[in-house]
Design a protein around this motif. Structure first.
Motif, short mmCIF file in Angstrom:
data_model
loop_
_atom_site.label_atom_id
_atom_site.label_comp_id
_atom_site.label_asym_id
_atom_site.label_seq_id
_atom_site.Cartn_x
_atom_site.Cartn_y
_atom_site.Cartn_z
N GLY A 191 30.07 24.68 41.70
CA GLY A 191 28.71 24.40 41.24
C GLY A 191 27.85 25.63 41.07
N GLY A 192 28.23 26.73 41.73
CA GLY A 192 27.53 27.98 41.51
C GLY A 192 26.28 28.19 42.35
N HIS A 193 25.93 27.23 43.20
CA HIS A 193 24.69 27.38 43.97
C HIS A 193 24.92 27.51 45.47
CE1 HIS A 193 21.63 26.50 40.79
NE2 HIS A 193 22.75 26.16 40.18
N THR A 194 26.15 27.30 45.91
CA THR A 194 26.43 27.47 47.33
C THR A 194 27.73 28.25 47.48
OG1 THR A 194 27.67 25.38 47.45
CG2 THR A 194 25.33 25.29 47.99
N ASP A 336 15.46 25.36 39.91
CA ASP A 336 15.77 24.75 41.21
C ASP A 336 17.27 24.84 41.48
OD1 ASP A 336 16.69 22.73 39.45
OD2 ASP A 336 15.97 21.10 40.74
N GLY A 337 17.69 24.11 42.51
CA GLY A 337 19.07 24.17 42.95
C GLY A 337 19.96 23.25 42.15
N SER A 338 21.01 22.78 42.81
CA SER A 338 22.13 22.14 42.14
C SER A 338 22.18 20.64 42.43
CB SER A 338 23.40 22.83 42.64
OG SER A 338 24.50 21.96 42.65
N PHE A 339 22.62 19.89 41.42
CA PHE A 339 22.85 18.46 41.58
C PHE A 339 24.10 18.24 42.44
CE2 PHE A 339 24.17 14.47 38.95
CZ PHE A 339 23.66 13.62 39.90
N SER A 340 25.21 18.83 42.05
CA SER A 340 26.46 18.53 42.73
C SER A 340 26.48 19.08 44.15
CB SER A 340 27.65 19.08 41.94
OG SER A 340 27.62 20.48 41.89
N GLU A 341 25.76 20.18 44.38
CA GLU A 341 25.77 20.78 45.72
C GLU A 341 24.57 20.34 46.55
OE1 GLU A 341 27.25 25.12 44.95
OE2 GLU A 341 26.44 24.18 43.17
N GLY A 359 15.48 19.92 48.88
CA GLY A 359 16.06 20.82 47.88
C GLY A 359 15.33 22.14 47.77
N ASN A 360 15.81 22.98 46.85
CA ASN A 360 15.27 24.33 46.71
C ASN A 360 14.61 24.53 45.35
OD1 ASN A 360 16.64 24.85 49.13
ND2 ASN A 360 18.41 25.73 48.09
N ILE A 361 13.35 24.97 45.38
CA ILE A 361 12.70 25.49 44.17
C ILE A 361 12.96 27.00 44.19
CG2 ILE A 361 10.42 26.08 43.24
CD1 ILE A 361 11.14 23.36 42.42
N THR A 362 13.41 27.54 43.07
CA THR A 362 13.80 28.96 43.10
C THR A 362 12.85 29.83 42.28
OG1 THR A 362 15.30 28.58 41.25
CG2 THR A 362 16.23 28.41 43.46
N GLU A 363 11.75 29.25 41.83
CA GLU A 363 10.84 29.99 40.94
C GLU A 363 9.42 29.48 41.17
OE1 GLU A 363 10.54 32.55 39.30
OE2 GLU A 363 11.08 32.31 37.20
N THR A 364 8.43 30.40 41.15
CA THR A 364 7.05 29.92 41.25
C THR A 364 6.56 29.47 39.88
OG1 THR A 364 6.07 32.07 40.76
CG2 THR A 364 6.58 31.63 43.09
N ASN A 383 15.07 28.18 27.48
CA ASN A 383 16.04 27.26 28.09
C ASN A 383 15.98 27.45 29.59
OD1 ASN A 383 18.30 25.78 28.87
ND2 ASN A 383 19.76 27.33 28.15
N CYS A 384 15.63 26.40 30.31
CA CYS A 384 15.58 26.49 31.77
C CYS A 384 16.47 25.44 32.41
CB CYS A 384 14.15 26.29 32.28
SG CYS A 384 13.03 27.61 31.78
N HIS A 385 17.01 25.83 33.55
CA HIS A 385 17.78 24.92 34.38
C HIS A 385 16.82 24.17 35.29
CE1 HIS A 385 20.80 24.53 37.93
NE2 HIS A 385 19.61 24.33 38.46
N ALA A 386 16.76 22.85 35.12
CA ALA A 386 15.93 22.04 36.01
C ALA A 386 16.68 20.74 36.27
CB ALA A 386 14.57 21.77 35.38
N ASN A 387 16.98 20.48 37.52
CA ASN A 387 17.74 19.29 37.91
C ASN A 387 16.84 18.20 38.48
OD1 ASN A 387 20.67 19.30 37.56
ND2 ASN A 387 20.66 21.16 38.79
N GLY A 388 16.09 18.56 39.52
CA GLY A 388 15.29 17.57 40.23
C GLY A 388 14.00 17.24 39.48
#
Ligand code: ZN
Length: 578
Positions: A191-194, A336-341, A359-364, A383-388
């Motif tokens: 998953g790339g986040h853990t 933010d973080g990962s869905f699968s992880e 969960g984790n927010i990784t950006e202000t 293009n941004c990664h946003a899961n939650g």
């Protein structure tokens, strides 16, 4: 001249609606190509005629057909077998599809395309299919590598999946200490986040049980407060500059990048992908692989770092390039973080987490706003990664703001993953014309992780039905390496919402086979502003298509993923053949 023109127009099959769809100049390209070839070939005839097929064109003006003709790299006619046979001349290749099914080439709008990891690194899980491994097998593979590696150098394992482990427990620091106490060891979750570290790695990074978590990630601890070895998201940066890494000469590195790219291209066409949006990767290698004739799929290149900065500095915007390699959106800017992880940012904590974890927010918000505005001003599709739901809300706030301070038309801001939605988020996505690329293969591949979210939340995750109902052009984003990229596995999951273990989650989000095919073809083309040249079997468009041994509309829905890919054709050239 006039007569000639008229004849060619008829011959290209460019009548009515098709001509309107060609405003982008693809007609000119097709004509130019015919012109060039006309010295050698009679322009009335096609290079390739495929007939006696069940063709799902994904073109509403002619949704089903039996045959098509290809000249150069484009479709020139789509229709019945009898009509299409008129295009067969002396030099025409013909293919009797014997009633097999043909669909447009599949498009994956989010893929990390890590070919050199697949080729050169230690792989501890199955990248392509559901397969359970033992922790002992992981330890063995990494030990073998450690034996050949001087002390102090990193030993890395890739494609680990914590819910595809026969031991049914978490991998931990003690397991990895069995690999080595002399080498730092890291097992990367696919998953790339853990990631999971041994004691040596933790020691080198100065992390111990008293090290506090920071914004953007965690050092996980067991019930006694001891480190488990699992570290999440951004705090993994403490490992960046410790330990030694294998080094390569520039020539060796270039060779690995080239061979890795050529390798992954072969894997893509094996599964029916003719276009893939690459999250970065080595741009030079990509061009060299193309020059060597080994690029078998089309690339929408999503840049970050140095390349993105160079684009902004030099005025290179989205769309620059050609039909094989083109700059698309940026690569995913992570919110933010990962869905699968299970590190994505939720408005309600994870089921059963104690203390409650959301969960984790990784950006202000401020940094995100500034980044989006800067990219949008440069004419680059953000293009941004946003899961939650929390992260998607932040992201939409940044996209809405950018449209106010730096308005542009037809931006199609991209939302990579866009996993957990609600009615308000749907409304804002629609209003912005944003284009989500949710996970495709997860519904089949990852049901073993959905209990962390629960059925109520899963009814709002990977919400393809909701996107369609709200008129949102969602595309397919496998997110390989986190998810397998097989489009047919993705389609099966979208249609059934049933996983490998037989569990069904969020059945309300099921869609039809036709809708799933559209998402994996024309919506993918739309995602990179290329719907006028690909994504459907339409005269004038690029001849990218896949021949399937069975029809996904009629096979048992739980067998769609097993349909054999007979041929993958990109630009009229067969790139894979069973
Ligand atoms: Zn990704």
């Amino acid at each position: 001249m006039n007569r000639h023109h008229h004849t060619r127009r008829d011959f290209l099959g460019l009548t009515g609606a098709n001509v309107i769809g060609l405003a982008s100049g693809s007609l000119l390209d097709a004509v130019a190509f015919a012109e060039k070839k006309s010295a050698d070939f009679d322009p009335r005839y096609a290079d390739l005629v495929v007939f006696n097929a069940k063709i799902y064109t994904v073109d509403p003006s002619i949704p089903k057909a039996e045959a098509f003709a290809v000249k150069g790299s484009r479709f020139i006619f789509v229709g019945s077998t009898a009509e299409t046979k008129a295009f067969i001349g002396k030099g025409t290749r013909t293919f009797d599809a014997k009633q097999m099914t043909i669909v447009p080439g599949f498009i994956d709008c989010h893929n990390h395309a890590d070919g050199n990891i697949l080729l050169y690194e230690v792989i501890v899980g199955n990248p392509y299919e559901v397969e359970f491994v033992t922790i002992a097998s992981i330890i063995d593979k990494l030990r073998a590598k450690a034996r050949k590696t001087p002390a102090g150098f990193w030993i890395d394992g890739y494609f680990f999946d914590d819910t595809k482990v026969k031991d049914s427990r978490q991998l931990n620091v003690h397991d990895l200490d069995q690999v080595s106490t002399e080498h730092p060891v890291c097992v990367h979750h696919r998953g790339g986040h853990t990631s999971f570290y041994n004691s040596k790695a933790l020691e080198l990074a100065g992390v111990n049980k008293h090290t506090p978590n920071r914004m953007g990630g965690t050092y996980d601890r067991d019930e006694n407060g001891e480190l488990t070895g699992r570290v999440t998201d951004r705090v993994r940066d403490v490992f960046n500059n410790v330990g030694k890494c294998e080094t390569f000469t520039p020539e060796q590195k270039a060779q690995r990048d080239r061979d890795g790219m050529a390798y992954i291209s072969k894997q893509f066409v094996r599964y029916g992908l003719t276009s893939v949006h690459h999250e970065g990767g080595d741009f030079f290698a990509l061009q060299q692989v193309r020059a060597r004739g080994e690029l078998l799929h089309r690339v929408s290149f999503e840049s970050s770092g140095d390349i993105l900065e160079a684009m902004i500095r030099n005025g290179i915007s989205t769309g620059f390039g050609d039909e094989w390699i083109r700059f698309g959106a940026t690569s995913e800017h992570t919110v933010d973080g990962s869905f699968s992880e299970r590190t994505m940012a939720l408005s309600q904590p994870y089921a059963g987490s104690n203390p409650p974890y959301s969960g984790n927010i990784t950006e202000t918000q401020n940094d995100l706003n500034a980044w989006v505005e800067r990219v949008q001003r440069a004419g680059i599709q953000p293009n941004c990664h946003a899961n939650g739901d929390v992260a998607i809300d932040m992201l939409l706030t940044a996209y809405e703001r950018a449209q106010q301070v730096a308005p542009r038309s037809d931006v199609r801001p991209k939302i990579t993953h866009c996993t957990l939605i609600n009615d308000d988020l749907l409304r804002r996505i629609k209003a912005l014309g944003a284009v989500p690329a949710p996970f495709t293969t997860y519904a089949y591949y990852n049901p073993d992780k959905f209990h962390f979210y629960g059925e109520e939340r899963m009814q709002h995750c990977m919400a393809y039905r909701s996107f369609l109902e709200n008129g949102i052009r969602a595309a397919a984003g496998s997110d390989f390496s986190p998810g397998p990229f097989a489009p047919l596995m993705g389609i099966q999951g979208m249609v059934t919402r049933t996983g490998w273990n037989g569990e069904t989650w969020g059945a309300n989000q099921r869609i039809s086979v036709d809708e799933a095919i559209q998402i994996n073809t024309i919506n993918g083309a739309y995602n990179s502003h290329e719907e006028s040249i690909k994504g459907s079997i339409t005269p004038g468009k690029l001849a990218d298509f896949v021949v399937l041994a069975d029809d996904p509309h009629t096979v048992n829905k739980d067998k769609i993923k097993d349909i054999e890919i007979i041929q993958t054709v990109t630009g009229g050239s067969t790139m894979y053949e069973k």
